[in-house]
Scaffold this active site. Structure first.
Site, PDB file in Angstrom:
ATOM      1  N   ASP A  71     -12.109  19.306   8.287  1.00 33.82           N
ATOM      2  CA  ASP A  71     -10.765  18.722   8.175  1.00 33.82           C
ATOM      3  C   ASP A  71     -10.786  17.254   7.759  1.00 33.82           C
ATOM      4  OD1 ASP A  71     -11.925  17.840  10.487  1.00 33.82           O
ATOM      5  OD2 ASP A  71     -10.184  18.156  11.772  1.00 33.82           O
ATOM      6  N   THR A 114     -18.505  17.730  11.221  1.00 37.38           N
ATOM      7  CA  THR A 114     -17.570  18.534  12.024  1.00 37.38           C
ATOM      8  C   THR A 114     -17.476  19.930  11.428  1.00 37.38           C
ATOM      9  OG1 THR A 114     -15.256  18.852  12.634  1.00 37.38           O
ATOM     10  CG2 THR A 114     -15.631  17.457  10.739  1.00 37.38           C
ATOM     11  N   ASP A 153     -13.226  12.926  12.678  1.00 33.99           N
ATOM     12  CA  ASP A 153     -12.297  11.810  12.399  1.00 33.99           C
ATOM     13  C   ASP A 153     -12.229  10.798  13.552  1.00 33.99           C
ATOM     14  OD1 ASP A 153     -10.982  13.604  13.991  1.00 33.99           O
ATOM     15  OD2 ASP A 153      -9.086  13.527  12.907  1.00 33.99           O
ATOM     16  N   ASP A 173     -15.020  21.742  11.524  1.00 36.77           N
ATOM     17  CA  ASP A 173     -13.628  22.055  11.162  1.00 36.77           C
ATOM     18  C   ASP A 173     -13.296  21.852   9.682  1.00 36.77           C
ATOM     19  OD1 ASP A 173     -13.142  22.685  13.768  1.00 36.77           O
ATOM     20  OD2 ASP A 173     -12.300  20.737  14.294  1.00 36.77           O
ATOM     21  N   ARG A 208     -18.339  12.372  24.021  1.00 31.79           N
ATOM     22  CA  ARG A 208     -17.034  11.751  23.765  1.00 31.79           C
ATOM     23  C   ARG A 208     -16.952  10.598  24.759  1.00 31.79           C
ATOM     24  NH1 ARG A 208     -14.536  15.656  20.267  1.00 31.79           N
ATOM     25  NH2 ARG A 208     -15.340  17.713  20.726  1.00 31.79           N
ATOM     26  N   GLY A 216     -17.720  16.483  18.572  1.00 29.76           N
ATOM     27  CA  GLY A 216     -18.260  17.852  18.692  1.00 29.76           C
ATOM     28  C   GLY A 216     -19.526  17.991  17.857  1.00 29.76           C
ATOM     29  N   ARG A 250      -8.607  23.662  15.714  1.00 28.94           N
ATOM     30  CA  ARG A 250      -7.355  23.368  16.424  1.00 28.94           C
ATOM     31  C   ARG A 250      -6.224  22.976  15.493  1.00 28.94           C
ATOM     32  NH1 ARG A 250     -10.330  20.829  20.318  1.00 28.94           N
ATOM     33  NH2 ARG A 250     -10.258  19.000  19.008  1.00 28.94           N
TER      34      ARG A 250
HETATM   35  P1  ATP Z   1     -14.556  16.653  16.362  1.00 29.40           P
HETATM   36  O1  ATP Z   1     -13.957  16.810  14.991  1.00 29.40           O
HETATM   37  O2  ATP Z   1     -15.703  17.554  16.584  1.00 29.40           O
HETATM   38  O3  ATP Z   1     -13.551  16.664  17.490  1.00 29.40           O
HETATM   39  P2  ATP Z   1     -14.487  13.790  16.544  1.00 29.40           P
HETATM   40  O4  ATP Z   1     -15.416  12.733  16.066  1.00 29.40           O
HETATM   41  O5  ATP Z   1     -13.120  13.795  15.922  1.00 29.40           O
HETATM   42  O6  ATP Z   1     -15.228  15.161  16.396  1.00 29.40           O
HETATM   43  P3  ATP Z   1     -13.417  12.715  19.030  1.00 29.40           P
HETATM   44  O7  ATP Z   1     -13.616  13.160  20.429  1.00 29.40           O
HETATM   45  O8  ATP Z   1     -12.040  12.631  18.501  1.00 29.40           O
HETATM   46  O9  ATP Z   1     -14.343  13.683  18.138  1.00 29.40           O
HETATM   47  O10 ATP Z   1     -14.082  11.268  18.839  1.00 29.40           O
HETATM   48  C1  ATP Z   1     -15.431  11.040  19.240  1.00 29.40           C
HETATM   49  C2  ATP Z   1     -15.531   9.700  19.897  1.00 29.40           C
HETATM   50  O11 ATP Z   1     -15.166   8.670  18.968  1.00 29.40           O
HETATM   51  C3  ATP Z   1     -14.588   9.491  21.076  1.00 29.40           C
HETATM   52  O12 ATP Z   1     -15.088  10.046  22.263  1.00 29.40           O
HETATM   53  C4  ATP Z   1     -14.536   7.971  21.149  1.00 29.40           C
HETATM   54  O13 ATP Z   1     -15.670   7.452  21.783  1.00 29.40           O
HETATM   55  C5  ATP Z   1     -14.576   7.586  19.667  1.00 29.40           C
HETATM   56  N1  ATP Z   1     -13.186   7.368  19.213  1.00 29.40           N
HETATM   57  C6  ATP Z   1     -12.283   8.282  18.819  1.00 29.40           C
HETATM   58  N2  ATP Z   1     -11.106   7.728  18.517  1.00 29.40           N
HETATM   59  C7  ATP Z   1     -11.251   6.401  18.768  1.00 29.40           C
HETATM   60  C8  ATP Z   1     -10.389   5.277  18.686  1.00 29.40           C
HETATM   61  N3  ATP Z   1      -9.113   5.385  18.290  1.00 29.40           N
HETATM   62  N4  ATP Z   1     -10.888   4.062  19.028  1.00 29.40           N
HETATM   63  C9  ATP Z   1     -12.172   3.941  19.424  1.00 29.40           C
HETATM   64  N5  ATP Z   1     -13.021   4.963  19.529  1.00 29.40           N
HETATM   65  C10 ATP Z   1     -12.587   6.175  19.210  1.00 29.40           C
END
Ligand code: ATP
Length: 330
Positions: A137, A133, A110, A135, A79, A18, A179
């Site tokens: 978190d 992020t 994360d 959030d 994503r 995000g 969330r």
């Molecule tokens: P937000 O807190 O805004 O949701 P985020 O970084 O946690 O941000 P995610 O959609 O969970 O958002 O992760 C972003 C991208 O990181 C995913 O679309 C994917 O490409 C990669 N990613 C997440 N988890 C994994 C994983 N377990 N293995 C490999 N790549 C991952």
């Protein structure tokens, strides 16, 4: 976490997950610090998706002109499902190698940091993560990039809702983002004189909310705004409002879901400064051989936390904040 200086000449920077206000300021700081230390810096567009599709371009000083003050991320974010597969990550690795990129700065939440950790384990590409992020978190930093701006945006919107709530003696349920984490809800609630704050981490039974509202009615409060973090244990704002309406049918109840507007807007001064400090520290960390870490700020000091810890350990909401919010809402 490694800690031996390595020879790095080209770094890649990406934003993933995000978007959060302050990401541009963080990218700018990474690029500026990179140039300061005579590195070439490559922008990887659309997060891991761009790594896989070779959407990678060398950045120069013009690329980062006037981005500090802009919301969103000029590198764009995405994503990527494909990056979750070993085949996708292999493609990404081959593309990085074809550009000669030796290390990465990953700005995201994360999930994004999990991806960076896995990529380092599989291919040995050193990465430093930045907590990007709204959030808040992530363990390993007091505050994440974008959180302060998101709280300011939420509070600004709630101030406006307050005007109509007061004019019509209405009860508003305002849903904010978060969330799995109630940080935005707590700050927005304290900062906007909420009647109650409902967060995913703590139970807040409807009966308790009804008691609070009745108490406030006796105290002749002119308006009531209840802040609800999305995806909380007791349901979202709409669900809770329906439960309350059944018990208090005479109340004029409205629901506002703030949604994506909380992600947008120019970053606050706090977020610009936080992002700038973290961006420079990410590059300096890489050059000192601190990789597979997330850089954060704790008690005003730069701290490098192993990514594994940052993603696994929980950042708890502060019970003291909730106690204070309780006192203020009666
Ligand atoms: P937000 O807190 O805004 O949701 P985020 O970084 O946690 O941000 P995610 O959609 O969970 O958002 O992760 C972003 C991208 O990181 C995913 O679309 C994917 O490409 C990669 N990613 C997440 N988890 C994994 C994983 N377990 N293995 C490999 N790549 C991952």
């Amino acid at each position: 976490m490694q800690d031996q200086p390595i020879n790095i000449k080209k770094i890649g920077v990406l934003t993933s997950g995000g978007d959060a206000p302050g990401m541009n300021a963080a990218i700018r700081a990474v690029v500026r610090a990179g140039f300061y230390y005579n590195l070439e810096v490559y922008g990887i567009y659309r997060g891991y998706e761009g790594m896989i599709n070779d959407d990678i371009r060398k950045l120069d000083s013009r690329s980062i002109a006037h981005v500090l003050e802009r919301g969103g991320t000029f590198l764009k974010s995405a994503r990527s499902l494909e990056f979750r597969t070993p085949e996708g990550r292999k493609k990404a690795y081959d593309n990085l190698k074809s550009h000669g990129i030796d290390a990465l700065v990953v700005i995201g939440g994360d999930g994004s940091l999990t991806g960076a950790h896995l990529f380092y384990k599989e291919f040995g590409i050193p990465a430093v993560g930045l907590p990007g992020t709204i959030d808040n978190d992530l363990f390993g930093t007091d505050l994440t990039i974008g959180f302060d701006t998101a709280c300011n945006t939420a509070i600004g919107a709630i101030d406006k809702i307050r005007d109509t709530a007061t004019s019509h003696d209405r009860l508003f349920f305002v849903e904010v983002m978060g969330r799995d984490a109630g940080f935005i809800a707590i700050n927005a609630g304290i900062g906007s004189a909420a009647a109650a704050i409902l967060i995913p981490e703590k139970k807040f039974p409807v009966e308790k909310l009804i008691d609070r509202l009745k108490f406030r009615e006796k105290a002749k409060k002119e308006s009531n705004i209840v802040i609800v973090a999305e995806g909380g244990k007791s349901g979202g704002a709409q669900e809770i409002s329906e439960k309350v309406k059944k018990i208090l049918p005479t109340y004029d109840i409205k629901v506002t879901i703030l949604g994506h507007l909380q992600r947008g807007g120019a970053p606050s001064s706090f977020d610009r400064i936080l992002s700038s400090k973290l961006g420079v520290s990410a590059v300096e960390g890489l050059l000192k051989g601190k990789f597979d870490v997330m850089v954060g700020i704790i008690n005003n000091k730069i701290v490098y936390t192993p990514i594994k810890r940052a993603i696994i350990d929980d950042k708890e909401v502060d019970d003291e904040d909730l106690r204070i919010a309780g006192i203020l809402s009666t």
